[in-house]
Design an enzyme around this catalytic site. Structure first.
Site, mmCIF file in Angstrom:
data_model
loop_
_atom_site.group_PDB
_atom_site.id
_atom_site.type_symbol
_atom_site.label_atom_id
_atom_site.label_comp_id
_atom_site.label_asym_id
_atom_site.label_seq_id
_atom_site.Cartn_x
_atom_site.Cartn_y
_atom_site.Cartn_z
ATOM 1 N N VAL A 1 55.853 42.973 52.233
ATOM 2 C CA VAL A 1 54.492 43.259 51.934
ATOM 3 C C VAL A 1 54.261 44.757 52.114
ATOM 4 C CG1 VAL A 1 52.421 43.037 53.273
ATOM 5 C CG2 VAL A 1 54.259 41.246 54.037
ATOM 6 N N VAL B 1 35.783 50.046 30.831
ATOM 7 C CA VAL B 1 36.644 50.327 31.332
ATOM 8 C C VAL B 1 38.320 49.955 30.896
ATOM 9 C CG1 VAL B 1 35.638 50.169 33.669
ATOM 10 C CG2 VAL B 1 36.800 48.435 32.665
ATOM 11 N N HIS C 1 34.690 39.374 42.348
ATOM 12 C CA HIS C 1 35.548 40.140 43.094
ATOM 13 C C HIS C 1 36.263 40.374 41.954
ATOM 14 C CE1 HIS C 1 37.546 41.003 46.567
ATOM 15 N NE2 HIS C 1 36.587 41.369 46.296
ATOM 16 N N ASP D 1 42.470 35.892 45.155
ATOM 17 C CA ASP D 1 41.300 36.359 44.972
ATOM 18 C C ASP D 1 40.160 34.888 44.849
ATOM 19 O OD1 ASP D 1 39.036 37.845 44.446
ATOM 20 O OD2 ASP D 1 40.452 39.684 45.171
ATOM 21 N N ASP E 1 37.250 42.938 28.385
ATOM 22 C CA ASP E 1 37.865 43.750 28.679
ATOM 23 C C ASP E 1 39.035 43.465 29.663
ATOM 24 O OD1 ASP E 1 38.117 46.256 28.649
ATOM 25 O OD2 ASP E 1 37.014 46.902 29.409
ATOM 26 N N SER F 1 40.168 46.414 49.333
ATOM 27 C CA SER F 1 39.681 45.609 48.012
ATOM 28 C C SER F 1 39.877 46.029 46.203
ATOM 29 C CB SER F 1 38.843 45.170 47.491
ATOM 30 O OG SER F 1 38.630 43.681 48.855
#
Ligand SMILES: [Ca+2]
Ligand SMILES: [Ca+2]
Ligand SMILES: [Ca+2]
Ligand SMILES: [Ca+2]
Length: 467
Positions: free
Chosen positions: A365, A261, A244, A184, A193, A413
């Site tokens: 996959v 989170v 991202h 990514d 976090d 995503s």
């Protein structure tokens, strides 16, 4: 205000970060528009309307072709070798030729047509440009809702969540011995976090030497294939370029510490394979990132179970297919976003028009669609009765972002790391499982869901409660 039981931490998201995300979203939509695919794999390698590096092609020469013959072939496109790519994973799998990244003054498509069918060449293809698959961002760190982690028996409850909360209640909160790669943007490995769950390479201390001989010097948390350096989080004025990747990481494995989170796994080890930069990522770098993980598993016997791939674009790539196939041989799943509907942002049928890399027909996959907190298929989410495997939470997902912040994003995503997280959670409680067994567990977990009926192979949504 902050209402969520799992969150009490920072709530600020600066407009600067949001601007960057919105810009990237616009670039993505431009790049994904006007996808057309031919039917044969050979024609798929020469895409029309797909974004590619303008003056580059990836050439796979046949084994044993002489230097003179190579030069003669490249002369047809006035080509110059920009980079010879021979990864350790390729070598391990008996490929001594690798790939040649060639710069040419011609347009890529013209160069492809001139080289196609040449006797010296096994295949030639574009150096596609991929972008991440987040559709948009919520302007605020709203209420800290983590509905994607809920189950029907958790408090708060949401039957459309991944049911991770139920798995935790049975005592499975993941394991540091399970390793996943995040292919990514980079991730902010110092995020409070995330830090405890980010890999630090014990085999290559920072001393300017490639101590473990994997071809990457001081790859301490992974590698930045876009910048070709060991710093996967570029921080400063560039930190938001890693939002991202950082968001994806938080969904897989943000720590359970009473702040911010929490991920599907409270404990996991995450490696950052940064290949998406300001202008997206390329096929050449995607291949290197996939092979990096494969080699790491080979070289050090690490328990790498999956890579998370929340990105897409381009057409079919034989080079990427071969890399993911090598990962398959090493029992590494390739969890991939189904895509966000192209230029109009309305989900497309991947059975009709292929979306890559999620459409690659390989056993490792897992292609992931997105659902909302009310169980609808997210409007942007691609689908496919035979080409998309399962749905997972992908709308209004809160997670970590750069500069120690949190943000709410939408996209396939965001659905993908819920599944990758599920893979890691299952691997934690079922050590030694094959990739096929883990994929089967994910597929078998699926809860039949009306909005996904006939829209994906499982016809349902992720449910990790039994993991
Ligand atoms: Ca070193
Ligand atoms: Ca190294
Ligand atoms: Ca860097
Ligand atoms: Ca936390």
């Amino acid at each position: 205000m902050i209402k969520n039981y799992l969150t009490a931490g920072k709530s600020a998201v600066t407009m600067a970060i949001l601007s960057a995300v919105v810009l990237t979203g616009c670039e993505k939509e431009t790049m994904l528009e006007d996808k057309e695919f031919a039917t044969s794999s050979e024609m798929q390698a020469v895409g029309k309307g797909q974004d590619m590096v303008p003056n580059e092609v990836l050439v796979k020469f046949k084994a044993g072709v002489s230097a003179d013959a190579r030069s003669a072939a490249l002369a047809r496109i006035s080509g110059k070798v920009k980079e010879r790519i021979l990864t350790k994973a390729m070598e391990r799998f008996g490929d001594r030729e690798g790939l040649t990244l060639v710069h040419t003054p011609m347009a890529a498509l013209e160069a492809l047509s001139k080289l196609k069918g040449a006797a010296e060449i096994e295949y030639v293809e574009p150096n596609y440009i991929y972008t991440h698959s987040a559709a948009s961002s919520d302007p605020y760190y709203t209420n800290g809702s983590l509905w994607g982690m809920y189950g029907d028996g958790t408090s708060p409850a949401n039957q459309y969540g991944s049911q991770a909360g139920e798995a935790w209640a049975t005592g499975n909160t993941g394991s540091k011995s399970v390793v996943v790669g995040i292919i990514d943007e980079g991730i902010q490995y110092s995020h409070p976090d995330l830090a405890a769950n980010v890999w630090t390479n014990p085999h290559d201390p920072v001393d300017g030497i490639d101590n473990d001989g994997n071809g990457y010097v001081d790859d301490v948390h992974g590698w930045d294939f876009d910048g070709n350096d060991n710093e996967v989080y570029d921080g400063g004025s560039r930190g938001s370029l890693d939002d991202h990747g950082t968001h994806v990481a938080g969904t897989i494995g943000a720590v359970n510490d009473g702040k911010g989170v929490v991920g599907v796994n409270w404990n996991v080890t995450m490696i950052s394979l940064k290949f998406l930069g300001r202008r997206g990522g390329t096929t050449a770098n995607a291949v290197k990132a996939v092979d990096y993980l494969t080699d790491l598993k080979n070289r050090h016997g690490m328990n790498i179970v999956a890579s998370n791939n929340s990105w897409g674009g381009g057409g079919f790539s034989q080079a990427l297919y071969d890399a993911v196939s090598r990962a398959n041989t090493k029992e590494i799943l390739f969890v991939a976003a189904a895509g966000n509907g192209g230029s109009d942002g309305v989900g497309d049928n991947n059975d009709a028009v292929a979306s890559y890399p999620s459409n690659m027909d390989l056993p490792n996959v897992i292609a992931v669609a997105a659902i909302t907190s009310s169980g609808a298929k997210s409007s942007f989410s691609n689908y496919g009765a035979t080409t998309v495997d399962i749905g997972a939470p992908g709308s209004a997902i809160n997670s970590t972002t750069a500069f120690n912040t949190y943000s709410s994003y939408n996209g396939t995503s965001m659905a993908t790391p819920h599944v990758t997280g599920g893979v890691a959670l299952y691997a934690a409680s079922h050590p030694g499982s094959t990739a096929a067994a883990i994929k089967n567990a994910i597929m078998s977990s699926a809860v039949p869901t009306a909005s996904l009926s006939g829209k994906c192979v499982s016809g349902g949504r992720l449910n990790v409660s039994g993991f």
